[in-house]
Design a protein around this motif. Sequence first.
Motif, PDB file in Angstrom:
ATOM      1  N   GLU A  25       0.851  -1.185   0.000  1.00  0.00           N
ATOM      2  CA  GLU A  25       0.000   0.000   0.000  1.00  0.00           C
ATOM      3  C   GLU A  25       0.889   1.239   0.000  1.00  0.00           C
ATOM      4  O   GLU A  25       1.787   1.381   0.844  1.00  0.00           O
ATOM      5  CB  GLU A  25      -0.873  -0.001   1.264  1.00  0.00           C
ATOM      6  N   THR A  26       0.715   2.113  -0.981  1.00  0.00           N
ATOM      7  CA  THR A  26       1.452   3.369  -1.069  1.00  0.00           C
ATOM      8  C   THR A  26       0.488   4.441  -1.577  1.00  0.00           C
ATOM      9  O   THR A  26      -0.623   4.116  -2.022  1.00  0.00           O
ATOM     10  CB  THR A  26       2.637   3.280  -2.065  1.00  0.00           C
ATOM     11  N   PRO A  27       0.890   5.700  -1.572  1.00  0.00           N
ATOM     12  CA  PRO A  27       0.036   6.734  -2.170  1.00  0.00           C
ATOM     13  C   PRO A  27      -0.211   6.507  -3.663  1.00  0.00           C
ATOM     14  O   PRO A  27      -1.118   7.095  -4.244  1.00  0.00           O
ATOM     15  CB  PRO A  27       0.830   8.022  -1.945  1.00  0.00           C
ATOM     16  N   PHE A  28       0.587   5.630  -4.287  1.00  0.00           N
ATOM     17  CA  PHE A  28       0.438   5.374  -5.717  1.00  0.00           C
ATOM     18  C   PHE A  28      -0.536   4.240  -6.020  1.00  0.00           C
ATOM     19  O   PHE A  28      -0.901   4.030  -7.162  1.00  0.00           O
ATOM     20  CB  PHE A  28       1.796   5.057  -6.345  1.00  0.00           C
ATOM     21  N   GLY A  29      -0.929   3.472  -4.996  1.00  0.00           N
ATOM     22  CA  GLY A  29      -1.846   2.382  -5.253  1.00  0.00           C
ATOM     23  C   GLY A  29      -2.058   1.484  -4.048  1.00  0.00           C
ATOM     24  O   GLY A  29      -1.329   1.557  -3.050  1.00  0.00           O
ATOM     25  N   ALA A  30      -3.078   0.644  -4.165  1.00  0.00           N
ATOM     26  CA  ALA A  30      -3.442  -0.290  -3.100  1.00  0.00           C
ATOM     27  C   ALA A  30      -2.509  -1.500  -3.103  1.00  0.00           C
ATOM     28  O   ALA A  30      -1.884  -1.824  -4.123  1.00  0.00           O
ATOM     29  CB  ALA A  30      -4.882  -0.746  -3.304  1.00  0.00           C
ATOM     30  N   ALA A  31      -2.463  -2.179  -1.979  1.00  0.00           N
ATOM     31  CA  ALA A  31      -1.695  -3.420  -1.877  1.00  0.00           C
ATOM     32  C   ALA A  31      -2.361  -4.486  -2.738  1.00  0.00           C
ATOM     33  O   ALA A  31      -3.587  -4.504  -2.885  1.00  0.00           O
ATOM     34  CB  ALA A  31      -1.636  -3.873  -0.423  1.00  0.00           C
ATOM     35  N   LYS A  32      -1.539  -5.344  -3.335  1.00  0.00           N
ATOM     36  CA  LYS A  32      -2.068  -6.452  -4.128  1.00  0.00           C
ATOM     37  C   LYS A  32      -0.977  -7.493  -4.308  1.00  0.00           C
ATOM     38  O   LYS A  32       0.212  -7.173  -4.351  1.00  0.00           O
ATOM     39  CB  LYS A  32      -2.585  -5.975  -5.488  1.00  0.00           C
ATOM     40  N   PRO A  33      -1.376  -8.763  -4.398  1.00  0.00           N
ATOM     41  CA  PRO A  33      -0.388  -9.798  -4.702  1.00  0.00           C
ATOM     42  C   PRO A  33       0.001  -9.720  -6.171  1.00  0.00           C
ATOM     43  O   PRO A  33      -0.799  -9.276  -7.013  1.00  0.00           O
ATOM     44  CB  PRO A  33      -1.129 -11.100  -4.399  1.00  0.00           C
ATOM     45  N   ILE A  34       1.226 -10.127  -6.475  1.00  0.00           N
ATOM     46  CA  ILE A  34       1.654 -10.175  -7.874  1.00  0.00           C
ATOM     47  C   ILE A  34       2.350 -11.499  -8.150  1.00  0.00           C
ATOM     48  O   ILE A  34       3.006 -12.075  -7.290  1.00  0.00           O
ATOM     49  CB  ILE A  34       2.589  -8.998  -8.251  1.00  0.00           C
ATOM     50  N   ASP A 138      11.246   6.883  -1.457  1.00  0.00           N
ATOM     51  CA  ASP A 138      11.302   7.803  -0.321  1.00  0.00           C
ATOM     52  C   ASP A 138      10.424   8.998  -0.661  1.00  0.00           C
ATOM     53  O   ASP A 138      10.751   9.782  -1.552  1.00  0.00           O
ATOM     54  CB  ASP A 138      12.745   8.242  -0.056  1.00  0.00           C
ATOM     55  N   LEU A 139       9.312   9.115   0.056  1.00  0.00           N
ATOM     56  CA  LEU A 139       8.372  10.208  -0.199  1.00  0.00           C
ATOM     57  C   LEU A 139       8.579  11.355   0.775  1.00  0.00           C
ATOM     58  O   LEU A 139       7.705  12.193   0.949  1.00  0.00           O
ATOM     59  CB  LEU A 139       6.936   9.682  -0.128  1.00  0.00           C
ATOM     60  N   GLY A 140       9.759  11.367   1.425  1.00  0.00           N
ATOM     61  CA  GLY A 140      10.092  12.442   2.337  1.00  0.00           C
ATOM     62  C   GLY A 140      10.251  11.993   3.779  1.00  0.00           C
ATOM     63  O   GLY A 140      10.763  12.737   4.607  1.00  0.00           O
ATOM     64  N   GLY A 141       9.844  10.772   4.075  1.00  0.00           N
ATOM     65  CA  GLY A 141       9.934  10.286   5.450  1.00  0.00           C
ATOM     66  C   GLY A 141      10.808   9.059   5.595  1.00  0.00           C
ATOM     67  O   GLY A 141      10.692   8.329   6.569  1.00  0.00           O
ATOM     68  N   GLY A 142      11.667   8.805   4.627  1.00  0.00           N
ATOM     69  CA  GLY A 142      12.514   7.619   4.645  1.00  0.00           C
ATOM     70  C   GLY A 142      12.014   6.571   3.666  1.00  0.00           C
ATOM     71  O   GLY A 142      10.934   6.694   3.090  1.00  0.00           O
ATOM     72  N   TRP A 143      12.807   5.548   3.471  1.00  0.00           N
ATOM     73  CA  TRP A 143      12.484   4.503   2.493  1.00  0.00           C
ATOM     74  C   TRP A 143      11.293   3.671   2.947  1.00  0.00           C
ATOM     75  O   TRP A 143      11.224   3.255   4.106  1.00  0.00           O
ATOM     76  CB  TRP A 143      13.684   3.596   2.260  1.00  0.00           C
ATOM     77  N   ILE A 144      10.356   3.454   2.010  1.00  0.00           N
ATOM     78  CA  ILE A 144       9.209   2.574   2.258  1.00  0.00           C
ATOM     79  C   ILE A 144       9.151   1.548   1.128  1.00  0.00           C
ATOM     80  O   ILE A 144       9.505   1.843  -0.016  1.00  0.00           O
ATOM     81  CB  ILE A 144       7.874   3.349   2.350  1.00  0.00           C
ATOM     82  N   PRO A 145       8.707   0.309   1.428  1.00  0.00           N
ATOM     83  CA  PRO A 145       8.630  -0.703   0.379  1.00  0.00           C
ATOM     84  C   PRO A 145       7.483  -0.404  -0.588  1.00  0.00           C
ATOM     85  O   PRO A 145       6.405   0.012  -0.174  1.00  0.00           O
ATOM     86  CB  PRO A 145       8.380  -1.998   1.149  1.00  0.00           C
ATOM     87  N   VAL A 146       7.759  -0.609  -1.864  1.00  0.00           N
ATOM     88  CA  VAL A 146       6.741  -0.496  -2.906  1.00  0.00           C
ATOM     89  C   VAL A 146       6.339  -1.891  -3.366  1.00  0.00           C
ATOM     90  O   VAL A 146       5.161  -2.214  -3.474  1.00  0.00           O
ATOM     91  CB  VAL A 146       7.248   0.340  -4.106  1.00  0.00           C
ATOM     92  N   ASP A 147       7.341  -2.740  -3.626  1.00  0.00           N
ATOM     93  CA  ASP A 147       7.073  -4.113  -4.039  1.00  0.00           C
ATOM     94  C   ASP A 147       8.221  -5.002  -3.602  1.00  0.00           C
ATOM     95  O   ASP A 147       9.339  -4.537  -3.419  1.00  0.00           O
ATOM     96  CB  ASP A 147       6.856  -4.219  -5.544  1.00  0.00           C
TER      97      ASP A 147
END
Length: 157
Positions: A25-34, A138-147
């Motif tokens: 889950e990120t501001p760019f989209g919902a969580a989903k399996p791939i 990093d959206l300004g608050g440190g690294w977050i996982p995207v995938d």
Amino acid sequence: MQTPARMNELAFFVGTWHAEGRFHETPFGAAKPIEMTLTGSSEDRGFWTVLRTEEAATEDNPDPLTARYIWGYDDAADEFVADWYDSNGGRASQRSAGWDGDELVFLGTITMGGHTVPLRDTFTRTGPDSYHHLGETDLGGGWIPVDDEAVTRADRR
């Protein structure tokens, strides 16, 4: 012109791979399996390694992404270069010093939806025919996982 010897370091990715993982889950989209197939090839007399990704359409992922990484080597800077293009119009540009043990990290930026943000892709070999991939921003608050995906070789080319 001779292919840079360091391009051999990317030969690990040549072949067909199967990956299972998730988008977080990120501001760019919902969580989903791939679930996806990756196909790596050495192209243009070995100057480029191309890794094509194709997600499978599933009930949880009805709009699968396709993408293309193009990796090369910059002799003058003594580092790998990477460009990324995807089926949502995203594009990225990254650089890497190369493998550090079993870890290969590309760092740069990705542009999508009119925004450019830092992007880090980490590839960790977990065996001769497997690796783990982690994409982070990093959206300004440190690294977050995207995938992240566990990737296993299906065959060599």
